[in-house]
Design an enzyme around this catalytic site. Structure first.
Site, PDB file in Angstrom:
ATOM      1  N   GLU A 100      -5.283  -5.146  10.451  1.00 55.64           N
ATOM      2  CA  GLU A 100      -4.269  -4.106  10.667  1.00 55.64           C
ATOM      3  C   GLU A 100      -4.554  -3.403  11.992  1.00 55.64           C
ATOM      4  OE1 GLU A 100      -2.302  -2.890   6.713  1.00 55.64           O
ATOM      5  OE2 GLU A 100      -3.999  -1.563   7.027  1.00 55.64           O
ATOM      6  N   GLY A 157       2.577   2.204  10.871  1.00 55.80           N
ATOM      7  CA  GLY A 157       3.487   3.335  10.754  1.00 55.80           C
ATOM      8  C   GLY A 157       4.189   3.692  12.051  1.00 55.80           C
ATOM      9  N   ASN A 167       0.863  -1.178   0.000  1.00 55.10           N
ATOM     10  CA  ASN A 167       0.000   0.000   0.000  1.00 55.10           C
ATOM     11  C   ASN A 167       0.903   1.231   0.000  1.00 55.10           C
ATOM     12  OD1 ASN A 167      -1.755   2.078   0.525  1.00 55.10           O
ATOM     13  ND2 ASN A 167      -2.340   1.368   2.569  1.00 55.10           N
ATOM     14  N   TRP A 168       0.934   1.928  -1.138  1.00 56.68           N
ATOM     15  CA  TRP A 168       1.878   3.045  -1.270  1.00 56.68           C
ATOM     16  C   TRP A 168       1.344   4.335  -0.638  1.00 56.68           C
ATOM     17  CZ3 TRP A 168       3.816   2.322  -7.068  1.00 56.68           C
ATOM     18  CH2 TRP A 168       4.467   1.079  -7.158  1.00 56.68           C
ATOM     19  N   LYS A 169       0.107   4.289  -0.161  1.00 58.59           N
ATOM     20  CA  LYS A 169      -0.488   5.445   0.527  1.00 58.59           C
ATOM     21  C   LYS A 169      -0.317   6.712  -0.326  1.00 58.59           C
ATOM     22  CE  LYS A 169      -0.007   3.020   4.864  1.00 58.59           C
ATOM     23  NZ  LYS A 169       0.095   3.074   6.316  1.00 58.59           N
ATOM     24  N   HIS A 214      -9.563   1.004   5.012  1.00 57.70           N
ATOM     25  CA  HIS A 214      -8.256   1.178   5.663  1.00 57.70           C
ATOM     26  C   HIS A 214      -8.409   2.120   6.859  1.00 57.70           C
ATOM     27  CE1 HIS A 214      -4.102   2.275   6.415  1.00 57.70           C
ATOM     28  NE2 HIS A 214      -3.781   1.164   5.787  1.00 57.70           N
ATOM     29  N   GLY A 228       2.966  -1.217   4.284  1.00 56.58           N
ATOM     30  CA  GLY A 228       2.985   0.207   3.980  1.00 56.58           C
ATOM     31  C   GLY A 228       4.398   0.667   3.664  1.00 56.58           C
ATOM     32  N   GLY A 229       5.052   1.289   4.647  1.00 56.75           N
ATOM     33  CA  GLY A 229       6.360   1.911   4.445  1.00 56.75           C
ATOM     34  C   GLY A 229       7.383   1.034   3.719  1.00 56.75           C
ATOM     35  N   GLU A 245      -6.657   4.457   7.924  1.00 56.96           N
ATOM     36  CA  GLU A 245      -6.421   5.879   7.642  1.00 56.96           C
ATOM     37  C   GLU A 245      -7.653   6.512   6.979  1.00 56.96           C
ATOM     38  OE1 GLU A 245      -2.696   5.210   5.656  1.00 56.96           O
ATOM     39  OE2 GLU A 245      -1.830   4.651   7.596  1.00 56.96           O
ATOM     40  N   SER A 286       3.556  -2.206  10.294  1.00 53.71           N
ATOM     41  CA  SER A 286       5.014  -2.232  10.495  1.00 53.71           C
ATOM     42  C   SER A 286       5.652  -3.559  10.102  1.00 53.71           C
ATOM     43  CB  SER A 286       5.375  -1.854  11.935  1.00 53.71           C
ATOM     44  OG  SER A 286       4.973  -0.523  12.205  1.00 53.71           O
TER      45      SER A 286
END
Ligand code: 13P
Length: 249
Positions: A165, A171, A9-11, A95, A232-233, A97, A211
């Protein structure tokens, strides 16, 4: 046996040009992967460039959200049909976010999931508790509600993937321990068995997100009910994403 799925997920990172470069690197780095499904979720505006860069590979593309109406006067919104025609096979729904910053509710999750399915897209429905909820001992109640209200009305969930999640792990560098993640995954699988039957619950993939890094992926993957990752990251760097993919071998 469930085929593992590793999704990035490149957000709200990358631009069309940097997204195309990242996709091209991932394509090269995973060319020999036949043991897992791989998907990337770039920002809408990068989807066309990523689709071009990934031509000839099995890596699937997804969007990070959709609106539930097929078309209309909804300024700024993107429909399931639009992303499907742009090369997406998947979409993230619910999600945390989106829930935190954009008012996503379980009711909206249901509408979006229905819209995605009607266009042949495979939704990844995201659920998970906050730190306060975990500390209050209501993790299972939260998962139960999110699942029931988000997708409970669906007769058929064969095209769905669930992503667990925990919000406190996203994050933050604080990964759920394999025990914590596995416990939640088992609970979710049990809920699915109760509503849709053992066969569906045995076949559905439940991803862990929060994470995930190359150095913790393997110990999570070894757990029976963890079928892959929503990253994610660490999905923004081709080599760390590749290492996570390789951890599910
Ligand atoms: P991080 O891997 O950056 O914690 O993000 C997880 C996530 O939200 C994936 O959807």
């Amino acid at each position: 046996m469930r085929t593992p799925l590793v999704a990035g997920n490149w957000k709200m990172y990358t631009t069309p040009s940097t997204a195309a470069e990242l996709a091209a690197r991932i394509k090269l780095d995973t060319v020999n992967v036949d043991f897992a499904d791989i998907a990337v979720f770039p920002p809408y505006i990068c989807i066309a460039a990523v689709a071009e860069a990934l031509k000839g590979s099995n890596i699937e593309i997804g969007a990070q959200d959709i609106f539930w109406e097929p078309e209309g006067a909804y300024t700024g919104a993107i429909s399931a049909r639009m992303i499907a025609e742009s090369g997406c096979a998947r979409v993230l729904v619910g999600h945390s976010e989106r829930r935190t910053y954009f008012g996503e509710t379980d009711e909206k999750v249901l509408k979006k999931t229905v819209a995605a399915l009607s266009e042949g897209l495979k939704p990844i429905v995201c659920i998970g508790e906050t730190l306060e909820q975990r500390e209050a001992g209501i993790t299972e109640t939260i998962l139960d509600t999110q699942l029931k209200d988000g997708i409970g009305a669906l007769k058929n969930i064969d095209a769905l993937t669930i992503a667990y999640e925990p919000v406190w792990a996203i994050g933050t560098g604080k990964t759920a321990t394999p025990d914590q993640a596995d416990e939640a995954h088992k609970y979710i699988r049990g809920l699915i068995a109760g509503r849709w039957g053992d066969n569906v619950s045995r076949n559905i993939r439940i991803l862990y997100g929060g994470s995930v890094k190359p150095d913790n992926a393997r110990s999570l993957w070894e757990r029976e009910d963890i079928d892959g990752f929503l990253v994610g990251g660490a999905s923004l760097k081709a080599d760390s994403f590749r290492d996570i993919v390789n951890s599910v071998k």
